[in-house]
Scaffold this motif. Sequence first.
Motif, PDB file in Angstrom:
ATOM      1  N   ASN A   1       0.878  -1.173   0.000  1.00 16.75           N
ATOM      2  CA  ASN A   1       0.000   0.000   0.000  1.00 16.75           C
ATOM      3  C   ASN A   1       0.914   1.221   0.000  1.00 16.75           C
ATOM      4  N   PRO A   2       1.129   1.860  -1.136  1.00 16.61           N
ATOM      5  CA  PRO A   2       2.129   2.926  -1.218  1.00 16.61           C
ATOM      6  C   PRO A   2       1.851   4.105  -0.305  1.00 16.61           C
ATOM      7  N   LEU A   3       0.585   4.280   0.105  1.00 21.15           N
ATOM      8  CA  LEU A   3       0.204   5.429   0.922  1.00 21.15           C
ATOM      9  C   LEU A   3       0.189   5.119   2.411  1.00 21.15           C
ATOM     10  N   ALA A   4       0.477   3.880   2.779  1.00 22.23           N
ATOM     11  CA  ALA A   4       0.423   3.488   4.197  1.00 22.23           C
ATOM     12  C   ALA A   4       1.379   4.335   5.028  1.00 22.23           C
ATOM     13  N   GLY A   5       0.892   4.795   6.167  1.00 25.95           N
ATOM     14  CA  GLY A   5       1.741   5.514   7.105  1.00 25.95           C
ATOM     15  C   GLY A   5       2.032   6.955   6.752  1.00 25.95           C
TER      16      GLY A   5
ATOM     17  N   ASP B   1      11.135   0.446  16.322  1.00 28.26           N
ATOM     18  CA  ASP B   1      10.934   0.250  14.879  1.00 28.26           C
ATOM     19  C   ASP B   1      10.903   1.632  14.238  1.00 28.26           C
ATOM     20  N   SER B   2      12.026   2.320  14.330  1.00 30.10           N
ATOM     21  CA  SER B   2      12.114   3.724  13.934  1.00 30.10           C
ATOM     22  C   SER B   2      12.024   3.942  12.439  1.00 30.10           C
ATOM     23  N   GLY B   3      12.217   2.890  11.657  1.00 26.33           N
ATOM     24  CA  GLY B   3      12.321   3.032  10.217  1.00 26.33           C
ATOM     25  C   GLY B   3      13.753   3.006   9.735  1.00 26.33           C
ATOM     26  N   ASP B   4      14.698   3.048  10.679  1.00 26.47           N
ATOM     27  CA  ASP B   4      16.132   3.003  10.381  1.00 26.47           C
ATOM     28  C   ASP B   4      16.725   1.821  11.144  1.00 26.47           C
ATOM     29  N   PRO B   5      16.921   0.670  10.476  1.00 26.20           N
ATOM     30  CA  PRO B   5      17.410  -0.524  11.174  1.00 26.20           C
ATOM     31  C   PRO B   5      18.728  -0.308  11.911  1.00 26.20           C
ATOM     32  N   ALA B   6      19.623   0.507  11.350  1.00 31.48           N
ATOM     33  CA  ALA B   6      20.900   0.765  12.027  1.00 31.48           C
ATOM     34  C   ALA B   6      20.668   1.493  13.337  1.00 31.48           C
TER      35      ALA B   6
ATOM     36  N   GLY C   1       4.093  17.624   3.319  1.00 29.68           N
ATOM     37  CA  GLY C   1       5.492  17.234   3.192  1.00 29.68           C
ATOM     38  C   GLY C   1       5.807  15.798   3.553  1.00 29.68           C
ATOM     39  N   ALA C   2       4.792  14.963   3.771  1.00 29.69           N
ATOM     40  CA  ALA C   2       5.043  13.556   4.093  1.00 29.69           C
ATOM     41  C   ALA C   2       5.633  12.841   2.886  1.00 29.69           C
ATOM     42  N   THR C   3       6.489  11.885   3.139  1.00 33.04           N
ATOM     43  CA  THR C   3       7.070  11.081   2.059  1.00 33.04           C
ATOM     44  C   THR C   3       6.686   9.622   2.258  1.00 33.04           C
ATOM     45  N   PRO C   4       6.314   8.929   1.175  1.00 35.47           N
ATOM     46  CA  PRO C   4       5.924   7.515   1.287  1.00 35.47           C
ATOM     47  C   PRO C   4       7.078   6.660   1.809  1.00 35.47           C
ATOM     48  N   LYS C   5       6.769   5.737   2.715  1.00 36.90           N
ATOM     49  CA  LYS C   5       7.790   4.881   3.322  1.00 36.90           C
ATOM     50  C   LYS C   5       7.508   3.395   3.131  1.00 36.90           C
TER      51      LYS C   5
ATOM     52  N   PRO D   1       4.994  -4.076   8.818  1.00 37.31           N
ATOM     53  CA  PRO D   1       4.388  -2.878   9.409  1.00 37.31           C
ATOM     54  C   PRO D   1       4.830  -1.603   8.710  1.00 37.31           C
ATOM     55  N   ALA D   2       3.864  -0.880   8.146  1.00 40.04           N
ATOM     56  CA  ALA D   2       4.168   0.369   7.453  1.00 40.04           C
ATOM     57  C   ALA D   2       3.145   1.453   7.760  1.00 40.04           C
TER      58      ALA D   2
END
Length: 375
Positions: free
Chosen positions: A12-16, A340-345, A37-41, A137-138
């Motif tokens: 779902n490209p618009l999720a989150g 689960d910040s979106g940045d695994p590192a 200004g949201a960007t798809p994740k 999870p997105a």
Amino acid sequence: MQHKFRLGLIINPLAGLGGSVALKGSDNVADEALRLGATPKANERMGQALAVVKDYADRLQIITAAGAMGQTLAEQLGFAVTCCYQAPAQTTAIDTCAAVKQILKYQPDLLLFAGGDGTARDIDSVVGDTIPVLGVPAGVKIHSGVYGVTPHASGMVLKMLLDGQLVSLMQADVMDIDETAFRAGTVRAKRYGEMTVPAAPRYIQAVKMGGREVDELVLADIAAEVIEQMEDELYIMGSGSTVAAIMQELGLDNTLLGVDLIQDKQLIGNDLTAAELLAATAGKQVKLVITLIGGQGHILGRGNQQLSPQLIRQIGRDNLIIVATKTKLKALAGKPLIVDSGDPALDAELSGYYRIITGYRDYVMYQVANPDLVE
């Protein structure tokens, strides 16, 4: 000749989209989120899951929809792709359902999808419990029990299947909330059905526990401890009822399902977006007060996407203040807290033991350690 594992893939490209701009979700507000200004994740998060099995490309056949719904990402990662649905530039729930119906004609071994609770509802309306599914999870709100605890964890479950491990299947609830009420500060969750998911408790999240803490004395004690420690620096106050109790003790308006900013025990910013938080805290000493999602253990990445990886790095792990009742911690049955910040590192850097405020001058040591990153 070994048959390839048939993986249905839906993004779902618009999720989150609404998370970082404080819209509390993406249902029916995608255009507004993009304007803010949201960007798809969602594609990025599915990419994190598929990266786990990149060495299995010769054993996977991916059946998916065109463009941002799956084909573009899968081909970029080098997987063999069968495209069975042509989606428009901006997709809707109708496209999700239509794509899933086409994918089912190929009899996939597993349907892997990226989205939030709304996406899970859409998929459930088509597949029910007929085939195994697994969510990446997105979304902003993830109440359902059909998702991995992180995108990497979802990839680890897929890897287990490709490795031929004996993975049982279980039924998991599909939950969702009323986003209109959610944006007004009310959590109204409802069970919509159930789907079949791989039974890998280490990697699959629990259904979120709802409701406020009933022990108001404990919350008051936690609030007293945090307030006594407060100095004149900036404090970012995260979402949730435990943090709300601190704001109540301070006599400040609180965004239960958002993120506020205070200084000198006064409110200076209410329901801020990710960009607003970065601008307001740049170059300043900042502390972040957060709590966990009951039943799941997430402290970052569920309902507080305004707390971006850039912001967390700017703040530093030593300035994280985690508050929780012992009741919520005990309910985790020893499972670690999850980021689960979106940045695994960054998630890996945040691992370790933290001193959790559980009352007035009362603390416990508890581990933050994403289970998919722990051997």
